[in-house]
Design a protein around this motif. Structure first.
Motif, PDB file in Angstrom:
ATOM      1  N   ILE A  40       0.763  -1.098   0.236  1.00 26.48           N
ATOM      2  CA  ILE A  40       0.248   0.008  -0.019  1.00 26.48           C
ATOM      3  C   ILE A  40       0.957   1.247   0.062  1.00 26.48           C
ATOM      4  O   ILE A  40       0.580   2.163  -0.561  1.00 26.48           O
ATOM      5  CB  ILE A  40      -1.077  -0.094   1.139  1.00 26.48           C
ATOM      6  N   ARG A  41       1.921   1.121   0.612  1.00 24.91           N
ATOM      7  CA  ARG A  41       2.917   2.132   0.630  1.00 24.91           C
ATOM      8  C   ARG A  41       3.354   2.713  -0.720  1.00 24.91           C
ATOM      9  O   ARG A  41       3.449   3.899  -0.930  1.00 24.91           O
ATOM     10  CB  ARG A  41       4.202   1.870   1.613  1.00 24.91           C
ATOM     11  N   ASP A  42       3.462   1.558  -1.394  1.00 25.17           N
ATOM     12  CA  ASP A  42       4.024   1.964  -2.786  1.00 25.17           C
ATOM     13  C   ASP A  42       3.191   2.856  -3.492  1.00 25.17           C
ATOM     14  O   ASP A  42       3.439   3.954  -4.248  1.00 25.17           O
ATOM     15  CB  ASP A  42       4.089   0.760  -3.701  1.00 25.17           C
ATOM     16  N   THR A  43       1.861   2.543  -3.384  1.00 27.41           N
ATOM     17  CA  THR A  43       0.565   3.388  -4.116  1.00 27.41           C
ATOM     18  C   THR A  43       0.609   4.594  -3.326  1.00 27.41           C
ATOM     19  O   THR A  43       0.422   5.604  -3.911  1.00 27.41           O
ATOM     20  CB  THR A  43      -0.700   2.576  -4.255  1.00 27.41           C
ATOM     21  N   ALA A  44       0.665   4.645  -2.167  1.00 27.12           N
ATOM     22  CA  ALA A  44       0.433   6.086  -1.169  1.00 27.12           C
ATOM     23  C   ALA A  44       1.604   6.879  -1.713  1.00 27.12           C
ATOM     24  O   ALA A  44       1.342   8.210  -1.805  1.00 27.12           O
ATOM     25  CB  ALA A  44       0.759   5.834   0.151  1.00 27.12           C
ATOM     26  N   THR A  45       2.855   6.407  -1.927  1.00 28.70           N
ATOM     27  CA  THR A  45       3.907   7.467  -2.337  1.00 28.70           C
ATOM     28  C   THR A  45       3.847   7.749  -3.746  1.00 28.70           C
ATOM     29  O   THR A  45       4.116   8.826  -4.048  1.00 28.70           O
ATOM     30  CB  THR A  45       5.172   6.373  -2.066  1.00 28.70           C
ATOM     31  N   SER A  46       3.210   6.856  -4.677  1.00 30.18           N
ATOM     32  CA  SER A  46       3.386   7.146  -5.914  1.00 30.18           C
ATOM     33  C   SER A  46       2.413   8.220  -6.314  1.00 30.18           C
ATOM     34  O   SER A  46       2.372   8.912  -7.177  1.00 30.18           O
ATOM     35  CB  SER A  46       2.996   5.819  -6.882  1.00 30.18           C
ATOM     36  N   HIS A  47       1.184   8.064  -5.442  1.00 27.09           N
ATOM     37  CA  HIS A  47       0.111   8.883  -5.631  1.00 27.09           C
ATOM     38  C   HIS A  47       0.155  10.188  -4.578  1.00 27.09           C
ATOM     39  O   HIS A  47      -0.892  10.599  -4.745  1.00 27.09           O
ATOM     40  CB  HIS A  47      -1.124   8.195  -5.769  1.00 27.09           C
ATOM     41  N   GLU A  48       1.017   9.984  -3.509  1.00 22.90           N
ATOM     42  CA  GLU A  48       1.125  11.101  -2.719  1.00 22.90           C
ATOM     43  C   GLU A  48      -0.536  11.224  -2.296  1.00 22.90           C
ATOM     44  O   GLU A  48      -1.138  12.197  -1.957  1.00 22.90           O
ATOM     45  CB  GLU A  48       1.379  12.422  -3.193  1.00 22.90           C
ATOM     46  N   ARG A  49      -0.764   9.987  -1.518  1.00 21.70           N
ATOM     47  CA  ARG A  49      -2.166   9.930  -0.776  1.00 21.70           C
ATOM     48  C   ARG A  49      -1.959   9.467   0.711  1.00 21.70           C
ATOM     49  O   ARG A  49      -1.040   9.002   1.138  1.00 21.70           O
ATOM     50  CB  ARG A  49      -3.064   8.907  -1.581  1.00 21.70           C
ATOM     51  N   THR A  50      -3.010   9.850   1.423  1.00 23.51           N
ATOM     52  CA  THR A  50      -3.305   9.238   2.600  1.00 23.51           C
ATOM     53  C   THR A  50      -4.107   7.985   2.640  1.00 23.51           C
ATOM     54  O   THR A  50      -5.232   8.040   2.028  1.00 23.51           O
ATOM     55  CB  THR A  50      -3.910  10.288   3.698  1.00 23.51           C
ATOM     56  N   PHE A  51      -3.711   6.949   3.214  1.00 25.25           N
ATOM     57  CA  PHE A  51      -4.557   5.718   3.280  1.00 25.25           C
ATOM     58  C   PHE A  51      -4.839   5.408   4.759  1.00 25.25           C
ATOM     59  O   PHE A  51      -4.033   5.538   5.856  1.00 25.25           O
ATOM     60  CB  PHE A  51      -3.477   4.618   2.841  1.00 25.25           C
ATOM     61  N   ILE A  52      -6.145   5.017   5.042  1.00 21.38           N
ATOM     62  CA  ILE A  52      -6.195   4.196   6.344  1.00 21.38           C
ATOM     63  C   ILE A  52      -6.483   2.904   6.044  1.00 21.38           C
ATOM     64  O   ILE A  52      -7.495   2.159   5.416  1.00 21.38           O
ATOM     65  CB  ILE A  52      -7.987   5.042   6.858  1.00 21.38           C
ATOM     66  N   LYS A 105       4.167  13.826   1.743  1.00 22.51           N
ATOM     67  CA  LYS A 105       3.054  13.842   0.910  1.00 22.51           C
ATOM     68  C   LYS A 105       2.118  12.583   1.093  1.00 22.51           C
ATOM     69  O   LYS A 105       0.935  12.691   0.714  1.00 22.51           O
ATOM     70  CB  LYS A 105       3.249  13.938  -0.543  1.00 22.51           C
ATOM     71  N   HIS A 106       2.333  11.615   1.595  1.00 14.34           N
ATOM     72  CA  HIS A 106       1.737  10.401   1.962  1.00 14.34           C
ATOM     73  C   HIS A 106       1.897  10.081   3.411  1.00 14.34           C
ATOM     74  O   HIS A 106       2.692  10.300   4.210  1.00 14.34           O
ATOM     75  CB  HIS A 106       1.963   9.329   1.212  1.00 14.34           C
ATOM     76  N   SER A 107       0.507   9.687   3.945  1.00 12.72           N
ATOM     77  CA  SER A 107       0.563   9.308   5.195  1.00 12.72           C
ATOM     78  C   SER A 107      -0.189   7.544   5.289  1.00 12.72           C
ATOM     79  O   SER A 107      -1.100   7.665   4.602  1.00 12.72           O
ATOM     80  CB  SER A 107      -0.403  10.108   6.046  1.00 12.72           C
ATOM     81  N   ILE A 108       0.042   7.136   6.371  1.00  6.35           N
ATOM     82  CA  ILE A 108      -0.662   5.702   6.515  1.00  6.35           C
ATOM     83  C   ILE A 108      -1.026   5.952   8.012  1.00  6.35           C
ATOM     84  O   ILE A 108      -0.274   5.974   8.945  1.00  6.35           O
ATOM     85  CB  ILE A 108       0.210   4.698   6.232  1.00  6.35           C
ATOM     86  N   VAL A 109      -2.451   5.684   8.146  1.00  4.99           N
ATOM     87  CA  VAL A 109      -3.128   5.601   9.609  1.00  4.99           C
ATOM     88  C   VAL A 109      -3.455   4.052   9.629  1.00  4.99           C
ATOM     89  O   VAL A 109      -4.218   3.508   8.901  1.00  4.99           O
ATOM     90  CB  VAL A 109      -4.349   6.723   9.433  1.00  4.99           C
ATOM     91  N   ILE A 110      -3.240   3.323  10.596  1.00  3.66           N
ATOM     92  CA  ILE A 110      -3.771   1.959  11.053  1.00  3.66           C
ATOM     93  C   ILE A 110      -4.673   1.975  11.984  1.00  3.66           C
ATOM     94  O   ILE A 110      -4.453   2.692  13.016  1.00  3.66           O
ATOM     95  CB  ILE A 110      -2.585   1.055  11.643  1.00  3.66           C
ATOM     96  N   VAL A 111      -5.919   1.514  11.781  1.00  7.68           N
ATOM     97  CA  VAL A 111      -6.792   1.475  12.708  1.00  7.68           C
ATOM     98  C   VAL A 111      -7.326   0.057  13.065  1.00  7.68           C
ATOM     99  O   VAL A 111      -7.683  -0.957  11.965  1.00  7.68           O
ATOM    100  CB  VAL A 111      -8.159   2.215  12.135  1.00  7.68           C
TER     101      VAL A 111
END
Lengths: 319, 319, 319, 319
Positions: B153-165, B214-220
């Motif tokens: 998921i980090r690959d996509t988060a980084t490539s698209h500069e997105r935040t993922f939950i 530019k990207h973040s990952i939040v674990i819930v």
């Protein structure tokens, strides 16, 4: 503003990068400038260092190897070489160095201490052979890599009903051989700390065959016996075809496992805590499941024990 | 000759097979007949069991799931159902049952104890949520599976500069969320045991973005907040696109890691040792890194603590 | 000295980095300056590009995602936006752009062609849904990721004897669902190109159960039916518990497989060859196992076929 | 009711089980009794076979090795041994045998044909060295296993700035060395089909070092040169430390990749189709991306080509 430095030394181990990241970010958070020294003690003698910012250690937590490079440095035993290293540190006004590596690296740290530089050690070596600590960074990844290799080899061993001798790392320590033996269901693990009579091994395999198990896997630590020698003894004794596999360098690299990343992060963060508490001349260790510290002197002169009850367990469970 | 039995109950966990193997082979070695009960307590009520020989548990140490199948069995809370189970055990002359599972399964074991059957518990659940034990079989595999998913998921988060939950398992326990957060370098982990204000989370991500990340990952953990809800709150507050991923059932299966196979083998073997020592009504636990035992009563009524200092570490290291 | 550029666009796909590396190094070898455009067509409109040297693409061949970032860019359909992009290219004296992405990205490339910029397309999308080409970069990695997830889910499906509905990517294309169904031994794959009656699916699962197979896996492409809806229909019809799993974003990232790295390297290298041959307005394709080229017009207006004989094979082999 | 049989022969290859599964289930579906012969041709001479039902091949599609075991059988070249095999087949009223293996195995099949038994070959060998077919079962898994090993070795090569020589399988064929070289970004691959002057290799590494690349990886097929010999030549010439790794048996086992499972399923299913069409004395092949058939005679006497343009590509892309 306080200046500290971090280096990796000795054989590379998965998780070193996660430890570097933790040192840099936690150090930064506490208001330190954190310098990264390249190529271990060798780089230090050459002034090969630069300040690391929090972004410089982004996207490395999951990478094997070490972004600071590593090197063995035999010359560092000589005082004039140590003095060069100390001069570099004085020049940059660095008073504490965090050393990530094995017990050889901790000896280098002690040398710096003798010249008035404060040092803290983080145990990192795939061999898990450092006294007093239950864990060293890289061990879990290496163990899982070996296991994956053994699972592959088992496919062929089963399909062709063959006996395999698999040699894993461990010159003086059988930790990898011991735990990979238990985890893979191998017939026997040969470790340097408790060398078994080959006759026992031969008897075990012979019995396995008689009980209808057509394939066997024997794990040998390189420090106990070579795969080639072990293979010859077994095939001569039992007149069966034996195959060997020396896993070699694949045991050292790869993406660190959860466990290695977690300990590396905790060690790196705790090392900075110790600086705040003005502790030094110590290595971090894991004792009874908790992170503690131990004087370098004790760690370096201590002896790492191997839980030999595991050898018995391997034997009993691989009927 | 003594007859014992083994069953797996509750959600399946990688390493259960390694534990079954250890029970059967060590039991056999000690001269016991070992019966495998299929489908947990449910199977026991139906007489769904058979004797397992050492060969029956060959080639399973590295397989996920459980060859004995598992099932939830709500009816087992009723006495007449328990009596049917006990009748089966009497019929086969089985006086001890080794129960592999979580605390719900240990409650089932206790019920058997009340009817005069001896029981020993082996902690196995990916959630690592059993009180008094530092470890439960399956946790390490699940953690590494989550980490692998996060690395993707980090690959996509980084490539698209997105935040993922990313939502992970854990209804009442945040162990998986906590340690996967630390090991993946996530921005924050939300756990049921220490629910943070969403304003803190929003502030953290906002700050990350301002600092150039530019990207973040939040674990819930599922028990803290759902990914969907968390996502809505963050995107509403920060006006950014947020993606969600619910990892779901992939967290449960797969080949067990070294750590899970090692603990499973040791637990299984030790459970048989306890029978030899005439211990029962206890669960095996890991305490201070060592395998010990604890009365079912304490385990079932106890409370599992979460090391909240790890939450602070996640925050400090994910600048 | 000739100046060319490369960009990645649309959803990220494992292998994009290997393609970028090949374009930069082969381009450099042929004496071109190679510019990397960040954030796809969006970045182009903002002048977000820089020259890439051979060292800039070192150590990326095995990394998922794209070092050039990607973005969707709806505005690029408007001429004045395209003109801004062209102005950037003129400024840097770049006459050819290699576009790595899916058919949406090829439409962007065509727009550049209309303004006199030469373009070459490299097919990269995990969906493998581009007409005329048997292969697109990322498909093999995604397929293997899905398979790994299915192997994990199978452990739980078997242990609990349950039916699972697993939803994979594919809005308009069932390639991932089709081949993961065959490779995992699923009972049935539902694809948008050939939507089966749910009654057939129900019959198939019912029959499986009657023949003694206690667990089933049904793969659904998101464009065919949602896992939730499929699950409801089946559980209503057969009165069995059904579990669902939506694999989501994990299908997109991760280390590229051998196949993806090989095709990416070959595509990247061949794209530079085409520039030398003064070809443009074409996409690279794989046809009958060989790399060829095809006019953008045909690729964009074409229709991708699905080999429906595979559906029959899935059915026949999953008795 | 028609009786057919299936066997695996030669070195085991991941995907063989998926092919067996397809043969048994498709055969069963078409109304055949399908016998599984254990231990290849050797087992056939000993009457080591039994009927396989559809359930017997459940849960094997994702397993490495072969449930039918494999064996080399030199004696099968002798007519009287072949006659024993034929007698077994006559006894069971089996008129067609599907042989899964490499070209040695196809020679065994031809021998059966000479005695009036119909045979169909399925190409399965990790070496991908069978003439006329672009693909053999097991190649993709082996290639990815090698790649994973190379990714690990790269971590150490980078961290210690060293040159590694890695030896992969391939006595007469460089397919694994060639494609793993391209996919890993190795400096050079040495293959038996096109042995390069060592001076070229030395020059390449020397140039790499001069251009600032401190680590190099050289892949050698075992049939081209041994890692040890290659290492000695390079270290003598360039006075650098060189490490070697012989990957060995780990290349053979493991869970099959998507590609291997897909081709195995398709080959197995198609082999049964050929029986229905009364074809025999042929091997299945992949030609121009499609599954076709080819006379054994041609396959056995043919020559497998290596795409040497890939060698040039490896060189150009590993600057």
């Amino acid at each position: 503003m306080k200046n500290i430095a971090v280096l990796t030394s000795g054989g590379d181990a998965p998780g070193m990068n996660a430890a570097i990241r933790a040192v840099v970010r936690k150090g930064n958070k506490e208001g330190f400038n954190v310098y990264g020294i390249s190529h271990g003690f060798l780089g230090l003698t050459k002034g090969d260092l630069k300040k690391l910012e929090v972004r410089d250690v982004g996207d490395i937590i999951h990478r094997g190897g070490t972004i600071l490079y590593s090197a063995r440095c035999e010359e560092f035993k000589e005082v004039h070489v140590q003095q060069k290293a100390v001069a570099t540190l004085r020049e940059y006004n660095i008073d504490t160095v965090i050393v990530i590596g094995g017990d050889g690296s901790f000896r280098g740290a002690q040398a710096l201490e003798r010249h008035g530089i404060k040092t803290i050690g983080i145990p990192a070596t795939i061999d898990n052979d450092i006294p007093f600590t239950e864990y060293t960074i890289g061990f879990d990844t290496s163990l899982n890599t070996i296991l994956e290799a053994l699972d592959r080899i088992r496919d062929t061993a089963t399909s062709h009903e063959r006996t395999f001798i698999v040699e894993v790392m461990g010159r003086e320590s059988g930790q990898l051989a011991l735990y990979s033996g238990l985890a893979s269901g191998a017939e026997v693990s040969l470790v340097p700390e408790a060398i078994e009579e080959m006759s026992t091994v031969i008897h075990k395999i012979d019995e396995s065959i008689r009980l209808g198990k057509k394939h066997s896997i024997v794990i040998v630590a390189e420090g106990a016996i070579s795969a080639a020698e072990c293979s010859k003894i077994i095939s001569d004794a039992l007149h069966i075809e034996v195959r060997t596999s020396v896993l070699g360098h694949i045991q050292r690299g790869g993406k660190p496992t959860a466990r290695d990343r977690i300990y590396a992060s905790r060690f790196g963060s705790t090392a900075v805590d110790l600086i705040l508490e003005e502790k030094h001349d110590v290595a971090l260790i894991v004792n009874e499941g908790k992170i503690k510290m131990k004087d370098f002197d004790e760690v370096i002169t201590g002896k790492k024990n191997l839980d030999t009850s595991i050898l018995k367990m391997i034997d009993e469970l691989s009927i």
